[in-house]
Design an enzyme around this catalytic site. Structure first.
Site, PDB file in Angstrom:
ATOM      1  N   ASN A 141      -7.301   7.743   1.883  1.00 56.38           N
ATOM      2  CA  ASN A 141      -6.211   8.694   1.600  1.00 56.38           C
ATOM      3  C   ASN A 141      -6.411   9.486   0.312  1.00 56.38           C
ATOM      4  O   ASN A 141      -6.141  10.682   0.251  1.00 56.38           O
ATOM      5  CB  ASN A 141      -4.856   7.983   1.620  1.00 56.38           C
ATOM      6  CG  ASN A 141      -4.784   6.838   0.644  1.00 56.38           C
ATOM      7  OD1 ASN A 141      -5.799   6.231   0.291  1.00 56.38           O
ATOM      8  ND2 ASN A 141      -3.596   6.531   0.182  1.00 56.38           N
ATOM      9  N   GLU A 240      -4.926  -3.878  -4.045  1.00 53.33           N
ATOM     10  CA  GLU A 240      -3.822  -2.915  -4.022  1.00 53.33           C
ATOM     11  C   GLU A 240      -3.614  -2.551  -2.556  1.00 53.33           C
ATOM     12  O   GLU A 240      -4.462  -1.905  -1.944  1.00 53.33           O
ATOM     13  CB  GLU A 240      -4.177  -1.678  -4.851  1.00 53.33           C
ATOM     14  CG  GLU A 240      -4.402  -2.034  -6.322  1.00 53.33           C
ATOM     15  CD  GLU A 240      -4.844  -0.855  -7.187  1.00 53.33           C
ATOM     16  OE1 GLU A 240      -5.085  -1.083  -8.376  1.00 53.33           O
ATOM     17  OE2 GLU A 240      -4.951   0.273  -6.676  1.00 53.33           O
ATOM     18  N   CYS A 274       0.009   5.391  -0.649  1.00 50.33           N
ATOM     19  CA  CYS A 274       0.622   4.067  -0.519  1.00 50.33           C
ATOM     20  C   CYS A 274       1.988   4.012  -1.193  1.00 50.33           C
ATOM     21  O   CYS A 274       2.808   3.169  -0.874  1.00 50.33           O
ATOM     22  CB  CYS A 274      -0.297   3.021  -1.134  1.00 50.33           C
ATOM     23  SG  CYS A 274      -0.684   3.393  -2.858  1.00 50.33           S
ATOM     24  N   GLU A 453      -4.022  -3.653 -11.905  1.00 47.27           N
ATOM     25  CA  GLU A 453      -5.079  -2.933 -12.601  1.00 47.27           C
ATOM     26  C   GLU A 453      -4.390  -1.895 -13.480  1.00 47.27           C
ATOM     27  O   GLU A 453      -3.181  -1.782 -13.482  1.00 47.27           O
ATOM     28  CB  GLU A 453      -6.068  -2.313 -11.600  1.00 47.27           C
ATOM     29  CG  GLU A 453      -6.783  -3.402 -10.779  1.00 47.27           C
ATOM     30  CD  GLU A 453      -8.050  -2.952 -10.059  1.00 47.27           C
ATOM     31  OE1 GLU A 453      -8.799  -2.136 -10.615  1.00 47.27           O
ATOM     32  OE2 GLU A 453      -8.287  -3.442  -8.945  1.00 47.27           O
TER      33      GLU A 453
END
Ligand code: NAD
Ligand code: 6OH
Length: 472
Positions: A141, A240, A274, A453
């Site tokens: 993405n 993630e 996301c 992160e």
């Protein structure tokens, strides 16, 4: 052992094949891991922090030099609008390298003066060492943004990397390899293997005993498969993953700002971020007005050719992903939704009809238990529901197995803090969305990830700490 199979890289705007890509077999992955190990043990591993930092700034300079090339490669792979790739994807890649190049020079380590009850004294201090070879697996993405978000801190900490970009978007990872050479990064520090997940380059990388850690961005189910795959070699992971993010809009919000912010939060990158809000909760007093205004916004979006500067809505990534999104559009009607706008495929009467566009779509009227309210769709779509009280809004927002991001829209800052602190997520924005400071923790709760992160969180994941205790 495979190795010379090819797969097609398809332009999602018109379905044409833009490249054939060689799939890495097990032997290729093994070679890449060995090259990476050689780099860690060689010149790269010997470099001091100042020199490493300066080389990473050179990578950033080299990306800037090839800016248009990166933009065009990203557009060809994803079909995203040129305005978005030039504003978000490529500048963020540059920023990722600059931020971690600076951070590695500034970060100190813990130290403690120790006294035991029986009078022994000691000095404890930790030193930061590279972990070694990092396997990096990324989605389609925001291909370059998400790849460099991991490559930059991994290299800043002195590691070498083997990256496996998404099979849908191989171009910018390859271009980055050329850019690394321009910037004087030694051979073996940055290695790219192309291919798929199971039975292909992705799985081979996660299983390889020479890989010291895996960092992954992608779907939650893939995260679960990778956990299994790394278990026998006990690698640290950073994940993630997906989201089903909520936006909570109070009646006291700045209405225009909320509509504009929510239009981005729902439709940016055709909803393929996301962090996108697929669940929008609006205080009942302004529900009708809000739905009408977001509908107007959705209908004003201009789906078009990626290189047209007026385009602000690109296609979805693939025919397969479009089928998935359209299946949710169908499911929404079956589950009893009221369609506010969209729900289908736009008609262009040119080659874009062979691309993977869908209409931006808004639903209302679903029960909170509906699958369309519970499952991540990953398209330009949201469901809007009304709430009557702050408590109800918080409960609805938190009623999910995911926990990536939330946004709160209110001019009452006390309420903003209060509600934000009750969100069970990794990131909450108040009166904004996807506003990033790369020093801050980034990651998700629940099905949305493992670990954080960003800033020192990245530095800690990509380092091995060795605590040294010296008796004084
Ligand atoms: P995906 O999980 O299908 O694929 C991601 C990457 O993993 C690809 O490179 C793929 O080839 C690889 N892969 C797949 N199966 C594998 C396996 N068994 N072993 C090793 N590698 C494997 O995700 P996607 O469809 O590319 O991206 C969409 C998903 O990613 C959405 O769920 C989205 O929410 C999530 N995402 C999360 C974030 C975040 O920061 N939390 C960011 C972007 C995307
Ligand atoms: C997901 O699609 C977006 C993730 C964004 C980041 O990881 C980031 O660092 O901004």
């Amino acid at each position: 052992m495979s190795g010379n199979r090819e797969f097609a890289d398809v332009n999602p705007a018109d379905g044409t094949v833009i490249a054939n890509v060689t799939e890495a077999g097990e032997a290729h992955v093994d070679e890449a891991v060995h090259a990476a190990r050689g780099a860690v043990l060689g010149e790269w591993g010997q470099l001091g922090i100042r020199e490493r930092s300066s080389r990473l700034h050179r990578v950033a300079d080299a990306i800037e030099k090839r800016f248009d090339c990166f933009v065009q490669a990203e557009i060809a792979d994803t079909g995203k609008p040129v305005s978005l790739a030039s504003r978000l994807d490529v500048p963020r890649a540059v920023a990722n390298f600059r931020v971690f190049a600076d951070l590695v020079k500034m970060s100190g380590m813990e130290s403690f003066q120790t006294e035991t009850p029986d009078g022994i004294t000691a000095l404890n201090y930790a030193v930061r060492k590279p972990l070694g070879v990092i396997g990096i697996i990324t989605p389609w993405n925001l291909p370059l943004l998400l790849l460099t978000w991991k490559v930059a801190p991994a290299l800043a900490c002195g590691n070498a990397v083997v990256v496996k970009p998404s099979e849908e978007t191989p171009a910018t990872a390859t271009l980055l390899a050329e850019t690394m050479q321009d910037a004087g990064i030694p051979n073996g520090v940055y290695n790219v293997v192309h291919g798929f997940g199971p039975g292909s380059a992705g799985e081979f990388l996660t299983q390889h005993p020479g890989v010291d850690a895996i960092t992954f961005t992608g779907g939650s189910r893939t995260g679960a498969a990778i956990m299994k795959s790394v278990a026998p070699t006990v690698k640290p992971v950073s994940f993630e993953l997906g989201g089903k993010n909520a936006a909570v809009v109070f009646a006291d919000c700045n209405f225009e700002e909320a509509i504009s912010g929510l239009s981005d939060a729902v439709f940016l990158n055709t909803g393929q971020v996301c962090l996108c809000a697929e669940r929008v909760y609006v205080e009942r007093k302004i529900f009708g007005l809000f739905v009408e205004a977001l509908k107007r916004k959705a209908e004003s979006l201009h789906p078009g050719w990626p290189n047209d500067p007026k385009t602000d809505l690109g296609p979805l990534i693939s025919a397969q992903h479009r089928e998935k999104v359209l299946s949710y559009y169908t499911l929404a009607s079956e589950e009893g939704a009221t369609l506010v706008t969209g729900g289908g495929v736009p008609k262009f009467s040119d080659n874009r009809d062979q691309g993977f566009y869908v209409q931006p779509t808004i639903y209302t009227g679903l029960p909170e238990s509906a699958r369309c309210v519970k499952e991540e769709i990953f398209g330009p779509v949201c469901h809007i529901a009304a709430f009557d009280s702050e408590e109800e809004a918080i409960a609805m927002a938190n009623d999910t197995q995911y926990g990536l991001a939330a946004s709160i829209w209110t001019t009452d800052l006390k309420r903003g803090h209060r509600v934000a602190q009750q969100m069970k997520v990794g990131i909450t924005w108040v009166n904004c969305w996807f506003l990033r400071d790369l020093r801050t923790p980034f990651g998700g709760a629940g099905l949305s990830g493992i670990g954080r992160e960003g800033g020192m969180h990245s530095m800690n994941f990509y380092s091995e700490l060795n605590n040294i205790c010296i008796r004084l």
